[in-house]
Design an enzyme around this catalytic site. Structure first.
Site, PDB file in Angstrom:
ATOM      1  N   HIS A 163       0.843  -1.191   0.000  1.00 19.19           N
ATOM      2  CA  HIS A 163       0.000   0.000   0.000  1.00 19.19           C
ATOM      3  C   HIS A 163       0.882   1.246   0.000  1.00 19.19           C
ATOM      4  O   HIS A 163       0.681   2.177  -0.783  1.00 19.19           O
ATOM      5  CB  HIS A 163      -0.914  -0.008   1.233  1.00 19.19           C
ATOM      6  CG  HIS A 163      -1.806   1.189   1.351  1.00 19.19           C
ATOM      7  ND1 HIS A 163      -1.355   2.414   1.787  1.00 19.19           N
ATOM      8  CD2 HIS A 163      -3.147   1.336   1.108  1.00 19.19           C
ATOM      9  CE1 HIS A 163      -2.364   3.272   1.797  1.00 19.19           C
ATOM     10  NE2 HIS A 163      -3.464   2.654   1.395  1.00 19.19           N
ATOM     11  N   GLY A 164       1.858   1.290   0.905  1.00 16.14           N
ATOM     12  CA  GLY A 164       2.825   2.377   0.946  1.00 16.14           C
ATOM     13  C   GLY A 164       2.526   3.471   1.936  1.00 16.14           C
ATOM     14  O   GLY A 164       3.392   4.307   2.224  1.00 16.14           O
ATOM     15  N   ASP A 165       1.302   3.500   2.487  1.00 13.98           N
ATOM     16  CA  ASP A 165       0.960   4.571   3.433  1.00 13.98           C
ATOM     17  C   ASP A 165      -0.140   4.102   4.391  1.00 13.98           C
ATOM     18  O   ASP A 165      -1.137   4.792   4.596  1.00 13.98           O
ATOM     19  CB  ASP A 165       0.503   5.820   2.674  1.00 13.98           C
ATOM     20  CG  ASP A 165       0.516   7.076   3.544  1.00 13.98           C
ATOM     21  OD1 ASP A 165       1.211   7.073   4.565  1.00 13.98           O
ATOM     22  OD2 ASP A 165      -0.188   8.042   3.199  1.00 13.98           O
ATOM     23  N   ILE A 166       0.071   2.947   4.988  1.00 15.39           N
ATOM     24  CA  ILE A 166      -0.905   2.412   5.934  1.00 15.39           C
ATOM     25  C   ILE A 166      -0.820   3.186   7.250  1.00 15.39           C
ATOM     26  O   ILE A 166       0.233   3.241   7.885  1.00 15.39           O
ATOM     27  CB  ILE A 166      -0.633   0.909   6.217  1.00 15.39           C
ATOM     28  CG1 ILE A 166      -0.954   0.063   4.986  1.00 15.39           C
ATOM     29  CG2 ILE A 166      -1.428   0.424   7.420  1.00 15.39           C
ATOM     30  CD1 ILE A 166      -2.420  -0.149   4.745  1.00 15.39           C
ATOM     31  N   ASN A 177      -5.986   6.147   6.772  1.00 17.54           N
ATOM     32  CA  ASN A 177      -6.134   5.557   5.439  1.00 17.54           C
ATOM     33  C   ASN A 177      -6.799   4.187   5.461  1.00 17.54           C
ATOM     34  O   ASN A 177      -6.851   3.513   4.429  1.00 17.54           O
ATOM     35  CB  ASN A 177      -4.768   5.445   4.756  1.00 17.54           C
ATOM     36  CG  ASN A 177      -4.421   6.706   3.980  1.00 17.54           C
ATOM     37  OD1 ASN A 177      -5.263   7.589   3.799  1.00 17.54           O
ATOM     38  ND2 ASN A 177      -3.176   6.812   3.526  1.00 17.54           N
TER      39      ASN A 177
END
Length: 607
Positions: free
Chosen positions: A499-502, A506
Site C-alpha cells: 500500500h505504501g501509506d498504511i 487511510n
C-alpha cells in the site's frame, strides 16, 4: 452609440522624466490588441494618445518626447486616463508641470464606464495629490505605499498586490505590473481570448491577477545586507531545481552548514530548506501555469515526486491542489474549478452530487451517489495518484475500497459509511484493537492475486532515495536509518504489492464490508515496510505515550508473524525517511524523529 463597443480613448498623461516602461508596455499591449482586432476583421477598440502640460519633454531614460497633445478638455465617449510614475524616493509635485497636471485632474469626473482612471506605479501619488483617490482601494509601488497613505489618508492602500480594481479607479504596483493591469482591462473590454493573444505576442509568460502578491517568492527574504547569504540566495534562485542541501549551500557561502542555518534564520527569517521549498513551489506554479503536467512541474522545479510537490503545496497554505491550480501564479489563490473538473464524469457515470467538493493531499474529491449508492469521485492529475487508482481497481474491493469506475485522472469508489474511526479508537484507549485492524487490512492487501499487478508499482529502493542525501547532511540517527534501510533493501523478504501509506487515517470503516484501505502509493517490496508507519500515528502525542511503542511492536509482531527485530529495522528506516521529507518541507520532524531514536535504542544502536 453603444458604450460597450465604442472606441475607447486612452490618454497617457506624461510629465518630465516619466518612467518610460510605465507607459510604453501598456501602450504596446493596446497597440497589439488593435492589430489583432484588425486581423480578425473587427474595428480597432482603442484610440491611443499621449498628452502632457508641455508638447515636448524627456523621459526617464533621456529619450526625447515631442508632439504631445494638450491635456484633454472634452470627452465624447468612454475614455481612460493613464497616470504613470516618476523616478525618486518621493514624488515631487511642486514643479509647474506637475501643478498644471493636478489642476487638470481636479477638474475631471471619473465614472464607471465613462472616463476612468488608471494609475501605474507611482502614478497613484499624482492622483492622490489631486484628491481623486478618496474613499478608494488602491495600490502603488511598494516603495511608495507609506507615502500614499500619508498623502491621501482617506483611501485604503492595499500592499503586496499586482493591481487593485475599484471602478472607476484601477491601480497597479511597480513598473511591469502596468502591463498586467492593461491586459486585464483588455480582457474586460474585448474578451479573454484577445487578451491571451496579446500576452502571447508580448511573450508575457504569465498573466497575473488582482489577488497576486507584487513580491515574487524569488524576491522575498532578501531584505538584509549579508553578502554571503545573498550569494547563496542568488545561486539557489538561479537553479532551484538543482540538488541543493544545506552543506552545498554552505559551500557557496564559504561557511559551515550549522552557521549558514543561523545566518538564514537571523537575517532572512527562514530556514534554508524552507527557503528552497518556497522557491521550488514558485517554480512549480510557473510550470503548471505554462501548461506542464503535475509530474513535469515537480521534475522541473526540483521536487523528487508528485507527493513532495503536493505536500509543499499544502504546507504553504495554497488552496486546492496542484492539479486543480494549474492556472495559478506564485502567490495567487488558484481558481476553484470544481464543476468543470467533475462535470464530464458526472454525466458519463450517471452521478449525482451528494455534498461539497473538497481537496486533500491526494486530489480533489466530491461526494456523489450512483443509482442511490454513496460514492466518492476523486480527480487527480498526479501520476502517482493515478497509479494508486489502478492499484485500487486491481485489489477489486478485497482489502481496499471497491472501485466502481476509473479512467485516467478520475476514480469512482464506494464511500465509507461506517461511524467508527481508528484514530478515535486509539484516543479512547483501544490502541491494541486499532493496531490489529491495521495489520489485518495490510494482510488482505498483501495477499496474492490471480492477475498480475499494475506495471506502475514503485520499488522501495527508489522510494528511499531521499534518505541517502538526508543521512549525509544530518548524520546521527539519520545515518543509522540509512544504513539499516540499505541492509533491508539489499536482502528483502516476503516481497509483495505494498500500500505504501498504511496508517489510522487511510483505513476506514465501511460498515458491513469491514475496514478497507484508501489512497495507496503503489509500492513493491518487503511487507514489513507497510507496518512501520503505524508506530508514528495517528499523531505524535498518541505515538509517544509511555509504553505504547514497545506494546505496538509486540502486537504487530504477533499479528503478522514478522520477527520483532526485523520490524524494528523497518520502523527505523521509515522514521528516518519520513523525517528527511519533513526537513525538506521546512518542518520539524518532532515525534517522527523521536520514534526513530526510540527504535535505534531498542535495536541497541548507540549515538
Amino acid at each position: 452609440m453603444d458604450p460597450q463597443r465604442d472606441p475607447i480613448r486612452v490618454v497617457f498623461v506624461l510629465l518630465p522624466d516619466s518612467l518610460v516602461l510605465d507607459w510604453a508596455g501598456p501602450a504596446e499591449a493596446l497597440r497589439i490588441a488593435n492589430q489583432r482586432l484588425r486581423a480578425a476583421g473587427q474595428p480597432e477598440r482603442f484610440v491611443i494618445e499621449f498628452a502632457g502640460p508641455r508638447p515636448t519633454m524627456r523621459g526617464s531614460v533621456g529619450v526625447a518626447l515631442s508632439g504631445l497633445a494638450p491635456l484633454p478638455t472634452q470627452w465624447s465617449g468612454p475614455g481612460w486616463v493613464v497616470l504613470v510614475g516618476l523616478p525618486g524616493d518621493t514624488i515631487a509635485t511642486d514643479t509647474p508641470e506637475a501643478q498644471d497636471l493636478l489642476h487638470w485632474l481636479r477638474g475631471q469626473r471619473f465614472t464607471h464606464g465613462g472616463v476612468e482612471l488608471i494609475t501605474v506605479c507611482a502614478g497613484a501619488l499624482l492622483a492622490a495629490h489631486a484628491g481623486a483617490l478618496a474613499g478608494r482601494r488602491v495600490t502603488t509601488h511598494h516603495h511608495h505605499l507609506d507615502e500614499l497613505r500619508a498623502v491621501e489618508p482617506r483611501c485604503e492602500v492595499v500592499s503586496n498586490r499586482v493591481f487593485v480594481l475599484d471602478p472607476p479607479v484601477y491601480s497597479s504596483a511597480g513598473v511591469t505590473t502596468g502591463i498586467d493591469l492593461m491586459l486585464h482591462r483588455i480582457a474586460d473590454t474585448c474578451g479573454e481570448a484577445l487578451a491571451a493573444q496579446v500576452a502571447q505576442t508580448m511573450v508575457v509568460a504569465l498573466r497575473r491577477g488582482p489577488h497576486d502578491p507584487e513580491l515574487s517568492p524569488f524576491l522575498a527574504y532578501r531584505n538584509h545586507l549579508h553578502a554571503a547569504l545573498h550569494r547563496v540566495q542568488d545561486a539557489v534562485s538561479e537553479q532551484p531545481q538543482a540538488d541543493w542541501s544545506v552543506p552545498r549551500m554552505a559551500e557557496v557561502a564559504h561557511t559551515s552548514a550549522r552557521h549558514l542555518t543561523r545566518l538564514f534564520v537571523e537575517h532572512a527569517g527562514v530556514a534554508p530548506l524552507a527557503y528552497l521549498r518556497r522557491l521550488r513551489l514558485a517554480a512549480a506554479q510557473l510550470a503548471l501555469a505554462s501548461g506542464a503536467s503535475v509530474t513535469r512541474a515537480a521534475e522541473l522545479s526540483g521536487f523528487g515526486s508528485d507527493t513532495q510537490l503536493r505536500r509543499a503545496w499544502h504546507q504553504f497554505g495554497l488552496p486546492g491542489s496542484p492539479s486543480a491550480g494549474t492556472s495559478a501564479s506564485p502567490g495567487q489563490s488558484p481558481r476553484r474549478r470544481t464543476s468543470p473538473v467533475f462535470t464530464p464524469y458526472l454525466k458519463r457515470w450517471n452521478l449525482t452530487p451528494d455534498g461539497e467538493a473538497f481537496t486533500s493531499l491526494s486530489g480533489t474529491l466530491l461526494p456523489v451517489r450512483q443509482h442511490g449508492v454513496p460514492a466518492m469521485l476523486k480527480i487527480s492529475h498526479e501520476a502517482e495518484e493515478q497509479a494508486g487508482s489502478l492499484l485500487m481497481a486491481w485489489w477489486n474491493g478485497d482489502g481496499a475500497a471497491p472501485v466502481l469506475a476509473h479512467d485516467g485522472e478520475a476514480l469512482l469508489m464506494v464511500r465509507a459509511q461506517g461511524t467508527a474511526s481508528l484514530a478515535q479508537m486509539v484516543h479512547e484507549g483501544h490502541d491494541d484493537e486499532a493496531t490489529r485492524i491495521l495489520c489485518a487490512a495490510a494482510a488482505r492487501l498483501h495477499a496474492p492475486r490471480d492477475t498480475p499487478p499494475p506495471p506502475t508499482l514503485v520499488p522501495l529502493t527508489r522510494w528511499f532515495e531521499a534518505l541517502w542525501a538526508g543521512a549525509a547532511t544530518h548524520g546521527g540517527v539519520f545515518a543509522h536509518s540509512a544504513r539499516t534501510a540499505r541492509d533491508l533493501l539489499a536482502a528483502p523478504r516476503d516481497v509483495v504489492v505494498l500500500h505504501g501509506d498504511i496508517h489510522h487515517g487511510n483505513v476506514l470503516d465501511f460498515g458491513p464490508a469491514g475496514w478497507l484501505a484508501i489512497d495507496p502509493k503503489g509500492l513493491h517490496g518487503e511487507r514489513g515496510f507497510d507496518h512501520a508507519n503505524i508506530l508514528c500515528n495517528p499523531d505524535g502525542e498518541s505515538a509517544l505515550v509511555p509504553g505504547r511503542f514497545a506494546r505496538r511492536i509486540e502486537v504487530i509482531a504477533e499479528a503478522t508473524g514478522i520477527e520483532q527485530r526485523r520490524l524494528l529495522q523497518w520502523v527505523l528506516a521509515w522514521a528516518g525517511l519520513s523525517s528527511v521529507w519533513m526537513l525538506e518541507d521546512g518542518e520539524v520532524p518532532g515525534s517522527t524523529l523521536e520514534v526513530a531514536r526510540l527504535t535505534a535504542a531498542a535495536l541497541g544502536i548507540a549515538g
